[in-house]
Design an enzyme around this catalytic site. Sequence first.
Site, mmCIF file in Angstrom:
data_model
loop_
_atom_site.group_PDB
_atom_site.id
_atom_site.type_symbol
_atom_site.label_atom_id
_atom_site.label_comp_id
_atom_site.label_asym_id
_atom_site.label_seq_id
_atom_site.Cartn_x
_atom_site.Cartn_y
_atom_site.Cartn_z
ATOM 1 N N SER A 127 22.497 64.043 31.554
ATOM 2 C CA SER A 127 22.305 65.160 30.557
ATOM 3 C C SER A 127 23.191 65.130 29.358
ATOM 4 C CB SER A 127 22.257 66.375 31.583
ATOM 5 O OG SER A 127 21.891 67.551 30.541
ATOM 6 N N SER A 128 23.415 66.070 28.706
ATOM 7 C CA SER A 128 24.210 66.244 27.720
ATOM 8 C C SER A 128 24.994 67.608 27.480
ATOM 9 C CB SER A 128 23.495 65.837 26.252
ATOM 10 O OG SER A 128 24.318 66.270 25.092
ATOM 11 N N TYR A 153 17.558 67.779 20.264
ATOM 12 C CA TYR A 153 18.068 67.023 21.214
ATOM 13 C C TYR A 153 18.536 67.906 22.556
ATOM 14 C CZ TYR A 153 21.311 63.986 23.533
ATOM 15 O OH TYR A 153 21.966 63.277 24.469
ATOM 16 N N LYS A 189 16.733 68.005 26.524
ATOM 17 C CA LYS A 189 17.824 67.708 27.709
ATOM 18 C C LYS A 189 18.016 68.756 28.721
ATOM 19 C CE LYS A 189 19.951 63.988 27.858
ATOM 20 N NZ LYS A 189 19.693 62.556 28.228
#
Length: 250
Positions: free
Chosen positions: A141-142, A155, A159
């Site tokens: 993930s982020s 973005y 995610k």
Amino acid sequence: MTDLKNKVALITGSARGLGRAIAERFAGLGADIIINYSKDSFSANEAVVNIQALGVRVIAVQADISKPADIENLFAEAKKAFGKIDIVVANAGVELADVPVTDFTEEQFDRLFAINTKGTYFTIQCAAKNIEDNGRIINISSTSAAFPFPGFAVYGGSKTAPNYLVEVLAKEIGYRGVTVNSIVPYAVANAGIFTGMDTHTPELKWLSDMNPMKRMATVEDVSNAAVFFASNLSSFVSGQHLIVNGGGSQ
């Protein structure tokens, strides 16, 4: 030392960058590897050569993760080559930074959600169908999905949904001994949009300056977390999101 001998690991988006670092780390611990790439066959072949030198088996399979049929073929080729899959890392993704909510385009939205969301969903679905009992599914993930930040709406949004999927799937297949977790890294030097970039330039130095440890994440930092989730060390850890960001709030 953690041992992944006799395990087979499939890592999407692993021709270069973070995915490749995870693949090579797993190989160094004895796992056989499926490298996945979309277009960069040169880098994929380079990764294969590096991993073969570690004394394990490895193949490279082309698959566009935004296409479920390609994902199904990727898993089919992996099982054809090795007979089983023990570890799946859903790593393939694309990034979009510094684009305000008022400026992103439909094309940008569609591309990121096709790969980061749809692609990850169907990768994890295929993993659930094909992985061995007591297997390991890992979503990359982020922190953009955990800490909203200006310019990262598309973005971060793309995610976020897979993190929810991780929690649901952990409940659905936990009875098989399969764990499902996310790694949630801070900006990673020499990976993604930062591949080949000097992160000490004034344009990027702020990423280090705003972190309590005064640096960006490294591919080794994320690979360490991946080894934990891939091994028996995490056999009773599932449905979790491990934030790898040096204690920051971004």
